[in-house]
Enzyme design. Structure first.
Site, PDB file in Angstrom:
ATOM      1  N   CYS A  30      38.864  41.116  42.479  1.00  0.00           N
ATOM      2  CA  CYS A  30      40.179  41.765  42.437  1.00  0.00           C
ATOM      3  C   CYS A  30      41.224  40.878  41.756  1.00  0.00           C
ATOM      4  O   CYS A  30      41.053  39.677  41.638  1.00  0.00           O
ATOM      5  CB  CYS A  30      40.717  42.148  43.804  1.00  0.00           C
ATOM      6  SG  CYS A  30      39.530  42.957  44.870  1.00  0.00           S
ATOM      7  N   ARG A  55      38.866  41.581  36.481  1.00  0.00           N
ATOM      8  CA  ARG A  55      38.447  41.186  37.835  1.00  0.00           C
ATOM      9  C   ARG A  55      38.050  42.394  38.674  1.00  0.00           C
ATOM     10  O   ARG A  55      37.740  42.254  39.861  1.00  0.00           O
ATOM     11  CB  ARG A  55      39.579  40.429  38.530  1.00  0.00           C
ATOM     12  CG  ARG A  55      39.957  39.139  37.849  1.00  0.00           C
ATOM     13  CD  ARG A  55      41.015  38.422  38.633  1.00  0.00           C
ATOM     14  NE  ARG A  55      40.461  37.717  39.758  1.00  0.00           N
ATOM     15  CZ  ARG A  55      40.175  36.420  39.756  1.00  0.00           C
ATOM     16  NH1 ARG A  55      40.414  35.706  38.697  1.00  0.00           N
ATOM     17  NH2 ARG A  55      39.672  35.850  40.811  1.00  0.00           N
ATOM     18  N   TRP A 103      38.042  45.605  42.972  1.00  0.00           N
ATOM     19  CA  TRP A 103      36.602  45.803  42.792  1.00  0.00           C
ATOM     20  C   TRP A 103      36.047  45.889  44.205  1.00  0.00           C
ATOM     21  O   TRP A 103      36.001  44.896  44.921  1.00  0.00           O
ATOM     22  CB  TRP A 103      35.997  44.627  42.042  1.00  0.00           C
ATOM     23  CG  TRP A 103      34.578  44.825  41.585  1.00  0.00           C
ATOM     24  CD1 TRP A 103      34.166  45.435  40.446  1.00  0.00           C
ATOM     25  CD2 TRP A 103      33.396  44.375  42.245  1.00  0.00           C
ATOM     26  NE1 TRP A 103      32.804  45.396  40.357  1.00  0.00           N
ATOM     27  CE2 TRP A 103      32.298  44.757  41.455  1.00  0.00           C
ATOM     28  CE3 TRP A 103      33.143  43.699  43.439  1.00  0.00           C
ATOM     29  CZ2 TRP A 103      30.980  44.488  41.808  1.00  0.00           C
ATOM     30  CZ3 TRP A 103      31.834  43.425  43.800  1.00  0.00           C
ATOM     31  CH2 TRP A 103      30.767  43.821  42.977  1.00  0.00           C
ATOM     32  N   ASN A 129      43.210  39.262  47.826  1.00  0.00           N
ATOM     33  CA  ASN A 129      41.862  39.037  47.293  1.00  0.00           C
ATOM     34  C   ASN A 129      41.120  38.226  48.338  1.00  0.00           C
ATOM     35  O   ASN A 129      41.661  37.242  48.839  1.00  0.00           O
ATOM     36  CB  ASN A 129      41.889  38.204  46.010  1.00  0.00           C
ATOM     37  CG  ASN A 129      42.481  38.974  44.851  1.00  0.00           C
ATOM     38  OD1 ASN A 129      42.763  40.161  44.969  1.00  0.00           O
ATOM     39  ND2 ASN A 129      42.668  38.289  43.744  1.00  0.00           N
ATOM     40  N   GLY A 130      39.902  38.588  48.627  1.00  0.00           N
ATOM     41  CA  GLY A 130      39.130  37.771  49.558  1.00  0.00           C
ATOM     42  C   GLY A 130      38.578  38.580  50.699  1.00  0.00           C
ATOM     43  O   GLY A 130      38.441  39.805  50.615  1.00  0.00           O
ATOM     44  N   GLU A 506      18.504  38.728  26.676  1.00  0.00           N
ATOM     45  CA  GLU A 506      19.909  39.058  26.446  1.00  0.00           C
ATOM     46  C   GLU A 506      20.046  40.420  25.743  1.00  0.00           C
ATOM     47  O   GLU A 506      20.929  41.211  26.080  1.00  0.00           O
ATOM     48  CB  GLU A 506      20.571  37.928  25.637  1.00  0.00           C
ATOM     49  CG  GLU A 506      21.975  38.194  25.161  1.00  0.00           C
ATOM     50  CD  GLU A 506      22.973  38.510  26.256  1.00  0.00           C
ATOM     51  OE1 GLU A 506      22.685  38.289  27.445  1.00  0.00           O
ATOM     52  OE2 GLU A 506      24.055  39.022  25.918  1.00  0.00           O
ATOM     53  N   LYS A 510      22.160  43.419  27.543  1.00  0.00           N
ATOM     54  CA  LYS A 510      23.333  44.040  26.925  1.00  0.00           C
ATOM     55  C   LYS A 510      23.130  45.538  26.801  1.00  0.00           C
ATOM     56  O   LYS A 510      24.039  46.304  27.059  1.00  0.00           O
ATOM     57  CB  LYS A 510      23.579  43.394  25.552  1.00  0.00           C
ATOM     58  CG  LYS A 510      24.960  43.423  25.072  1.00  0.00           C
ATOM     59  CD  LYS A 510      25.954  42.465  25.731  1.00  0.00           C
ATOM     60  CE  LYS A 510      25.512  41.632  26.856  1.00  0.00           C
ATOM     61  NZ  LYS A 510      26.231  40.418  27.065  1.00  0.00           N
ATOM     62  N   GLU A 513      23.405  47.189  30.261  1.00  0.00           N
ATOM     63  CA  GLU A 513      24.738  47.015  30.835  1.00  0.00           C
ATOM     64  C   GLU A 513      25.766  48.012  30.294  1.00  0.00           C
ATOM     65  O   GLU A 513      26.583  48.532  31.048  1.00  0.00           O
ATOM     66  CB  GLU A 513      25.170  45.575  30.483  1.00  0.00           C
ATOM     67  CG  GLU A 513      26.490  45.147  30.990  1.00  0.00           C
ATOM     68  CD  GLU A 513      26.831  43.729  30.515  1.00  0.00           C
ATOM     69  OE1 GLU A 513      26.097  43.161  29.675  1.00  0.00           O
ATOM     70  OE2 GLU A 513      27.838  43.210  30.983  1.00  0.00           O
ATOM     71  N   HIS A 529      -0.133  41.007  29.945  1.00  0.00           N
ATOM     72  CA  HIS A 529      -0.355  40.757  31.376  1.00  0.00           C
ATOM     73  C   HIS A 529       0.282  41.839  32.249  1.00  0.00           C
ATOM     74  O   HIS A 529       0.476  41.636  33.436  1.00  0.00           O
ATOM     75  CB  HIS A 529       0.184  39.372  31.756  1.00  0.00           C
ATOM     76  CG  HIS A 529      -0.496  38.275  31.000  1.00  0.00           C
ATOM     77  ND1 HIS A 529      -1.804  37.902  31.250  1.00  0.00           N
ATOM     78  CD2 HIS A 529      -0.085  37.516  29.959  1.00  0.00           C
ATOM     79  CE1 HIS A 529      -2.154  36.941  30.410  1.00  0.00           C
ATOM     80  NE2 HIS A 529      -1.126  36.690  29.613  1.00  0.00           N
ATOM     81  N   LYS A 624      34.512  41.584  34.846  1.00  0.00           N
ATOM     82  CA  LYS A 624      34.328  40.470  33.915  1.00  0.00           C
ATOM     83  C   LYS A 624      34.082  39.158  34.646  1.00  0.00           C
ATOM     84  O   LYS A 624      33.370  38.283  34.178  1.00  0.00           O
ATOM     85  CB  LYS A 624      35.576  40.364  33.036  1.00  0.00           C
ATOM     86  CG  LYS A 624      35.497  39.316  31.954  1.00  0.00           C
ATOM     87  CD  LYS A 624      34.768  39.839  30.742  1.00  0.00           C
ATOM     88  CE  LYS A 624      34.516  38.787  29.700  1.00  0.00           C
ATOM     89  NZ  LYS A 624      33.310  39.072  28.929  1.00  0.00           N
TER      90      LYS A 624
HETATM   91  C1  F6R Z   1      26.946  40.276  30.731  1.00  0.00           C
HETATM   92  C2  F6R Z   1      27.881  39.335  31.314  1.00  0.00           C
HETATM   93  C3  F6R Z   1      27.531  38.709  32.587  1.00  0.00           C
HETATM   94  C4  F6R Z   1      28.067  37.276  32.660  1.00  0.00           C
HETATM   95  C5  F6R Z   1      27.849  36.702  34.056  1.00  0.00           C
HETATM   96  C6  F6R Z   1      28.326  35.267  34.167  1.00  0.00           C
HETATM   97  O1  F6R Z   1      27.413  40.748  29.496  1.00  0.00           O
HETATM   98  O2  F6R Z   1      28.941  39.101  30.781  1.00  0.00           O
HETATM   99  O3  F6R Z   1      26.168  38.756  32.835  1.00  0.00           O
HETATM  100  O4  F6R Z   1      27.431  36.497  31.707  1.00  0.00           O
HETATM  101  O5  F6R Z   1      28.533  37.491  34.986  1.00  0.00           O
HETATM  102  O6  F6R Z   1      29.673  35.162  33.853  1.00  0.00           O
HETATM  103  P1  F6R Z   1      30.343  33.763  33.589  1.00  0.00           P
HETATM  104  O7  F6R Z   1      29.841  33.247  32.307  1.00  0.00           O
HETATM  105  O8  F6R Z   1      31.816  34.051  33.562  1.00  0.00           O
HETATM  106  O9  F6R Z   1      29.967  32.872  34.726  1.00  0.00           O
END
Ligand code: F6R
Length: 629
Positions: A30, A55, A103, A129-130, A506, A510, A513, A529, A624
């Site tokens: 949050c 957040r 969130w 927050n928390g 990766e 992506k 996601e 396997h 994020k």
């Molecule tokens: C995926 C993505 C997440 C972050 C992960 C770690 O696109 O962005 O998987 O890589 O949440 O985030 P940081 O790097 O901020 O610790």
């Protein structure tokens, strides 16, 4: 050394009796934003709140002082929804504004559960927050109050209402709350009848920004750095009382404490994103300049026989490293994995890459001269931070690699490497991933220099990278064409070998996601396997297949899939490869292909998501900065 066992929730680092890295629980997603000063437009304040949506963006709310008391507007969804609701309030200003973006962790996503929360008499408004861990116990004693939400936050409003009725002063309220509430929190409380604002902070970030007579409060210093002159990072168990635009700081006993004001580092906003449909696309394209700048900057030292300079990273302490442990989450973990391949290969040092949430519960094994590297673009990922705290309590040395100079990772690591990727707004990491790869490449080169390993050989391939990135980005229509051809497929496999196993992981992450399609990343050698059973004409496999020393191995994996009717798209340097589709990338050294190969995969995920009409910059259920366990 303390080996306390704890399976109850703890908000500070702790060790299990088994020596696992740590075991405690806290929830601090949050975003909080508050303003106290001359009257400001509510719409403007919501613009500031929007910068905190990384957040969390499942619901949000704002509270502001009016002549008729507190006005509260809340909604499900992002700040845009709130702004729509405010249309009727065009031109409205207030000198006290508190706002929050959520969130959900406790209590479903709903307007009632969105913050701010208020007391029964509507005179106390709270954003938080928390988590309040003893919420149930306290709530059971508050029978004379009517709760309207399922959140733990609402409790604070009711508690404060009772204290005001007893005529308790703000410092007494702070002392009372610190004494009563167990958990982790950043809290902003507005007491309307007294026109007072109270802040509390324990384990969740909260900063105060000052600009002449204006006071800004925020859970992220970057979000307010452009309109304040000075910033105060509240320490744990510090409270603040704001009255008549004056601010006083107190400790958890309500006694005055002094705080340190820091000059603000202005944050350079992304520019030019208006040209792009989404932030994610803009951020992918920004890599052209970022990679060029980063490489030129670092190469200078390598060319001049100087040791590559990592300014906040003491060279002496790093000269005798015998073991390296790298940890991070999600996309960042993929960068860690790449780093581990590279360090083993170039340095011959035993290197492990760990998913941070797994390392936390693994047995801690001390071995001398181990360097721990925690990577987090946000610098606020809780799983990663908790390992850092635990390691520091054990006296280990930690190097933090982050994109945020004011983050907890930057502040708490012994050595810091700051990626200079600029703020990444799209939730899906793109440019920060390649920035992490770059920092790991150059940091490994620096360790190699210290071991007298000849690094000259890598200068030419590194020099070629910026032009190669430009070449790939210029041909991005080819990726759009591939996306148009395949976006109706529901299942994807990504394979790679050695340095490009992380690239395969990766690429898959992506895609899932931001498109919500099923995708898996595998080491190519693992296909036979088990996963090869999935191959049919519907399955699309991306093979990351540059001509590196084990090219023939991925070629065999490709043939095995093709001969079973699977569709293959190759990211390769070889025009001769037997594949259904290919995207050619310029040739380079095997160490550096991951940086080039990931760009078409990020672009593919982007275009598929766009064709499917997904909300690309804010994929569902994500945030994020993942500040929960
Ligand atoms: C995926 C993505 C997440 C972050 C992960 C770690 O696109 O962005 O998987 O890589 O949440 O985030 P940081 O790097 O901020 O610790």
């Amino acid at each position: 050394m303390n080996h306390r066992f704890s399976n109850t929730r703890k908000t500070r680092p702790n060790f299990t009796k088994y020596g696992a890295i740590s075991c405690y629980h806290t929830e601090i997603m949050c975003g909080i934003f508050a303003y106290i000063g001359k009257p400001k437009s509510i719409k403007l304040a919501l613009g500031w709140l929007q910068t905190l949506e990384y957040r969390g963006y499942d619901s949000c709310g704002v509270c502001f002082k009016t002549k008729k008391g507190l006005k509260i507007i809340k909604t499900v969804g992002g700040v845009d929804n709130l702004t729509k609701q405010l249309r009727t309030l065009n031109g409205v200003v207030s000198n006290r504004i508190i706002a929050h973006t959520r969130w959900a962790t406790h209590g479903k996503v709903s307007t009632l559960n969105a913050h701010p929360h208020t007391s029964c008499n509507n005179e106390v408004a709270v954003v938080h927050n928390g988590i309040i861990e003893n919420f149930n116990k306290i709530k059971s004693k508050l029978r004379n109050h009517k709760f309207t939400s399922q959140t733990d936050t609402e409790l604070i409003a009711h508690l404060v209402e009772d204290e005001i009725k007893k005529n308790k002063s703000a410092k007494d309220i702070i002392k009372y709350l610190y004494n009563l509430i167990e958990g982790s929190y950043a809290i902003v409380i507005f007491l309307d009848s007294r026109d007072e604002i109270i802040l509390l902070r324990k384990d969740c970030p909260l900063v105060v920004g000052l600009n002449n007579s204006e006071i800004y409060i925020c859970s992220d210093s970057q979000a307010i750095s452009n309109f304040v002159n000075r910033i105060i990072y509240l320490h744990n168990n510090t409270g603040a009382i704001i009255k008549e635009n004056q601010i006083r700081f107190v400790n958890s006993l309500g006694l005055p404490v002094s705080v340190q004001e820091e000059a603000v580092q202005k944050h350079v906003e992304n520019s030019g994103n208006k040209k792009y449909k989404h932030h994610m696309l803009h951020e992918i394209f920004e890599q052209e300049n970022l990679i060029y700048t980063a490489i030129n900057h670092r190469l200078k030292d390598l060319k001049n026989d100087g040791i590559i300079d990592f300014s906040r990273c003491s060279h002496d302490a790093l000269s005798n490293v015998k073991r390296i442990v790298i940890f991070g989450c999600g996309t960042t973990y993929h960068a860690c994995l790449y780093g581990s391949y590279l360090m083993r290969e170039l340095l011959g040092i035993h290197t492990e890459a760990w998913i941070a949430s797994e390392l936390r519960y693994s047995k801690y094994i001390h071995s001398p001269n181990t360097l721990y590297i925690g990577i987090s673009q946000s610098g606020e990922t809780l799983d990663t931070l908790q390992i850092v705290w635990s390691l520091k309590e054990r006296g280990e040395k930690v190097l933090g690699i982050t994109n945020s100079p004011s983050s907890q990772l930057a502040k708490e690591s012994d050595y810091v490497i700051l990626m200079k990727a600029g703020r990444e707004i799209g939730v899906a990491a793109t440019k920060t991933y390649t920035a992490q790869l770059l920092e790991l490449m150059f940091f490994t080169m620096m360790l190699a220099q210290k071991q007298k390993i000849n690094t000259k050989f890598y200068i030419r391939p590194l020099e070629k990278l910026p032009a190669a990135v430009s070449n790939i980005l210029k041909r991005h229509d080819e990726i759009r064409d591939l996306a148009e051809k395949f976006y109706r497929h529901k299942n994807y496999m990504f394979i790679g070998r050695k340095f490009n196993v992380p690239t395969a992981y990766e690429g898959a992450l992506k895609l899932k996601e931001i498109t919500y399609l099923h995708a898996e990343g595998y080491a190519g050698g693992e296909m036979k396997h088990g996963p090869i059973a999935l191959v049919d004409k519907e399955l699309i496999t991306f093979a990351v297949a540059p001509e590196d020393p084990i090219f023939s191995k991925i070629e065999s994996n490709i043939s095995e899939i093709k001969s079973r009717g699977g569709k293959i798209i190759c990211i390769t340097t070889s025009k001769q490869l037997n594949t259904d589709e290919m995207f050619l990338i310029p040739t380079n050294h095997e160490f550096f292909y991951p940086l080039l190969c990931i760009i078409p995969l990020h672009l593919f995920a982007y275009h598929v998501a766009d064709l499917l009409g997904r909300e690309i910059d804010k994929p569902r259920n994500l945030a994020k900065s993942v500040t929960v366990e």
